[in-house]
Scaffold this active site. Structure first.
Site, PDB file in Angstrom:
ATOM      1  N   GLU A 468       0.827  -1.209   0.000  1.00  0.00           N
ATOM      2  CA  GLU A 468       0.000   0.000   0.000  1.00  0.00           C
ATOM      3  C   GLU A 468       0.862   1.260   0.000  1.00  0.00           C
ATOM      4  O   GLU A 468       0.557   2.228  -0.701  1.00  0.00           O
ATOM      5  CB  GLU A 468      -0.947  -0.002   1.206  1.00  0.00           C
ATOM      6  N   TYR A 547      -2.048  -8.110 -10.898  1.00  0.00           N
ATOM      7  CA  TYR A 547      -0.926  -8.064  -9.966  1.00  0.00           C
ATOM      8  C   TYR A 547       0.191  -9.020 -10.408  1.00  0.00           C
ATOM      9  O   TYR A 547       1.242  -8.598 -10.869  1.00  0.00           O
ATOM     10  CB  TYR A 547      -1.374  -8.460  -8.559  1.00  0.00           C
TER      11      TYR A 547
END
Length: 705
Positions: A468, A547
């Site tokens: 993040e 991803y």
């Protein structure tokens, strides 16, 4: 005698046949020079043609006999799906550059983007879980033309009963028949911010709002307007089961934790590619936002601690004298400081003795603003230097339940490493602080602040925090369109995360590797191409496509195809060129091509635009006793990659041969000679298994078998 298509370049055949004794005795006979198959566009070349080329001292009669046999027999073709013209086209695959976006992948001399500046005054009603506010937006039109209307995003309208997000099925109700109160936004007024307070006509369509302007906004002009609104948190949906939550309220032992995002009307992006970007928010796709400056004032009961994206401008008004000294120590020093410790959470003296506090924050050159508030927070912080000498404060807020040695107690350590590592390798962290908040969100990023799960521990906690915070670079700095190209932030970020994870604390953690699927599974026919809109990707494919596959492919390009030095320099240039701008996939592809100095069309086409598979197959090993062995490899699927082959001779000697991807520009079969005049006992394609070959059963030849 079985024959096949030539695996050597046409000019190479011409040159070798013209050389030495062959040309001396046979000249430029049509039997040799015109052995071109017009239908296939390739030279015909039998297995025995190697003898013709290597035995230059043979007599004219023997050479002529071989040539006659070679070029008059029936040709047997394989069933390869490979077509070189698809991956190596003559015409460019990428659109041409222009004055806005150059062919070398840089912003052009006429590149433009509009700016959105915000002043937000908001109040949190923690009894009704409602935010009421006024947002003043100053919009600067830098586009070439006048604008008669403006578009804004009201993302949280996805929580209204009949939103497109709910009707499309991403959000589900446990009791579909029960009537629930609509969440999202309620708009009270929209007015020009002038003395007349002129109202602006507006229309709301699901998660978008259109403003019809009294007069067109000309190029170079600014317009300032105010929106009075309220926002109801989705926590009120007690009978709903939402698969996506990017704003939330988490109960904890000592009070609710508010994760506040997408909480104000935000401008849609107007760009030179698609005009107004007004795709509805359905819940899966993320965000595409202008850059601008923020001033945010948040009023709420003084019992709450608040942190946010920007710099706190009035700490002396919202902290106790003790906390103010600690906050200043954390900001200016280098050691870990608890602004509020675990044993102080329930103490009334840990908060100012007044009904409310207004927390004031400021943040420039950013695309968004998020914040958190709770009565339950432990708050720790520490400052550290980046490589260029810039000082940054890491701030962590979490409830006592999360205060564990293998979890949130290491938050500050993870913040420091991630920001230092990414800054040194790629681009300096742009903000003055980084905030990590324990919440109900499994992981969500905003400029200067991230929300991670309050329950995570061990490896997954490291992975989420690192990931993040890594989003600072994509998309908080490089502002790609997440609503359409999620892979340009998720995949790029995971690629960088994987490198950071290997270097953190001598490889203490695995990162997301523990949930990765086998590489071959990333190329199954049912998987959508990377260049797919996020909202059409099935939930069980999101991580694999956006991803893992992107991260794997970038690592493959870096480590095996172009090399780390060339790749890293190119990737850094891409980040620098497009910092605080809006690149497209084409800009990324062109930027990497130009910086690396290679036409990587074959790579972008097969791996990103399509879901092509790779299957390199050993089709023949022609062992010679006192001659060199010839090995034939076939590319049976539609993708191409460089070829690496490990050869073992009967003597036990190993030889490794590497061939560039250009060997597949001519056809699907490539034949090469081993270096030694010795029997070959074993041949292995891709011995280190770095390429995405989907069938490794045909990658090995064993003489014994």
């Amino acid at each position: 005698m079985e024959q096949s298509y030539c695996s050597l370049p046409i000019l190479d055949i011409r040159n070798r046949l013209r050389s030495g004794a062959v040309m001396e005795m046979y000249g430029q006979s049509n039997e040799v020079m015109n052995c071109f198959h017009a239908d296939k566009g390739e030279w015909l070349f039998s297995d025995n043609i190697h003898n013709l080329i290597t035995k230059m001292d043979k007599s004219f009669v023997k050479i002529a006999a071989i040539i006659i046999v070679v070029f008059t027999g029936h040709i047997s073709l394989s069933q390869s799906r490979y077509d070189p013209s698809v991956l190596f086209p003559a015409l460019p695959l990428l659109p041409p550059g222009n004055e806005y976006r150059t062919a070398t992948g840089e912003p052009g001399p006429a590149y433009w983007q509009n700016q959105s500046d915000y002043v937000i005054d908001a109040t949190l009603d923690d009894q009704r879980n409602v935010i009421e506010g006024v947002v003043t937006i100053t919009y600067t039109n830098n586009s070439p033309g006048a604008l008669s209307s403006l578009w804004l995003q009201l993302d949280q309208n996805v929580y209204k009963s009949y939103s497109r997000g709910i009707l499309s099925g991403l959000f589900q109700y446990k009791d579909a028949g029960e009537q629930v109160k609509d969440g999202g936004f309620e708009i009270a007024t929209v007015k020009l911010a002038d003395n007349a307070k002129t109202s602006i006509t507006y229309d709301i369509y699901d998660t978008r709002m259109k403003l019809s302007l009294p007069k067109p906004l000309q190029k170079g002009q600014q317009l300032t307007f105010q929106i009075q609104y309220s926002y109801l948190f989705p926590v009120n949906y007690k009978n709903a089961d939402f698969q996506v939550n990017r704003t939330d309220i988490m109960p904890s032992r000592n009070g609710n934790i508010y994760a506040v995002a997408q909480w104000y009307p935000r401008m849609c992006v107007l760009d030179d590619i698609e005009g107004w970007n007004t795709l509805p928010y359905l819940g899966n796709g993320e965000f595409y936002l202008d850059f601008g400056n923020f001033q945010v004032n948040i009023t709420l009961p003084s019992s709450y601690l608040v942190e946010a994206s920007g710099d706190l401008m009035n700490p002396e008004e919202v902290l106790t004298p003790v906390q103010l000294k600690r906050w200043q120590s954390a900001r200016d020093g280098a050691s870990r400081v608890f602004i509020r410790a675990a044993n102080e959470v329930l103490e009334a003296s840990s908060r100012p003795a007044k009904p409310t506090c207004t927390w004031k924050f400021k943040m420039d050159r950013t695309r968004d603003f998020a914040w958190t508030a709770s009565k339950s927070f432990i708050w720790e912080a520490s400052a550290f230097n980046l490589g260029d000498g810039k000082k940054v404060m890491g701030s962590s807020l979490y409830p006592v339940e999360s205060d564990k040695s293998n979890s949130w107690a290491r938050s500050g350590e993870y913040i420091k490493f991630t920001l230092q590592h990414f800054s040194e390798r790629w681009f300096t962290y742009p903000f003055n602080k980084a905030v990590n908040v324990a919440s109900n969100l499994d992981g969500m990023e905003y400029p200067g602040i991230v929300f991670c799960s309050a329950r995570d521990t061990g490896n997954i906690y490291w992975a989420v925090v690192n990931h993040e915070l890594g989003h600072t670079w994509f998309p908080m700095v490089v502002g790609s369109n997440e609503r359409k190209y999620a892979w340009m932030d998720e995949g790029f970020n995971l690629f960088m995360d994987n490198m950071a994870t290997k270097e953190f604390n001598k490889g203490e953690f695995k990162g997301y590797a523990e949930i990765d699927m086998p590489v071959a599974a990333l190329f199954v026919d049912t998987l959508l191409p990377i260049l797919s809109r996020p909202d059409i990707i099935p939930g069980n494919q999101v991580y694999s496509i956006q991803y893992q596959k992107v991260a794997y492919l970038l690592a493959l390009l870096r480590n095996e195809i172009v090399g780390a030095k060339r790749f890293d320099a190119a990737f850094r240039k891409y980040i620098s060129d497009w910092a605080y701008k809006h690149p497209t996939p084409w800009d990324f592809f062109r930027s990497m091509n130009a910086s690396i100095g290679e036409d990587l069309t074959w790579f972008w086409k097969s791996m990103f635009m399509e879901n092509f598979k790779l299957d390199q197959k050993i089709t023949k090993v022609e062992n010679g006793d006192k001659e060199r062995t010839f090995v034939t490899i076939e590319n049976t699927e539609r993708a191409a990659m460089p070829l690496v082959v490990d050869i073992t001779y009967v003597s036990g000697i190993h030889e490794r041969k590497s061939f560039p991807v250009e060997i597949w520009q001519y056809n699907a079969v490539y034949t090469f000679a081993a270096s030694r005049k010795e029997v070959v006992s074993r041949v292995v394609i891709d011995p280190d298994q770095v390429y995405p070959d989907v069938d490794r059963s045909n990658n090995i030849y064993d003489l014994k078998k």
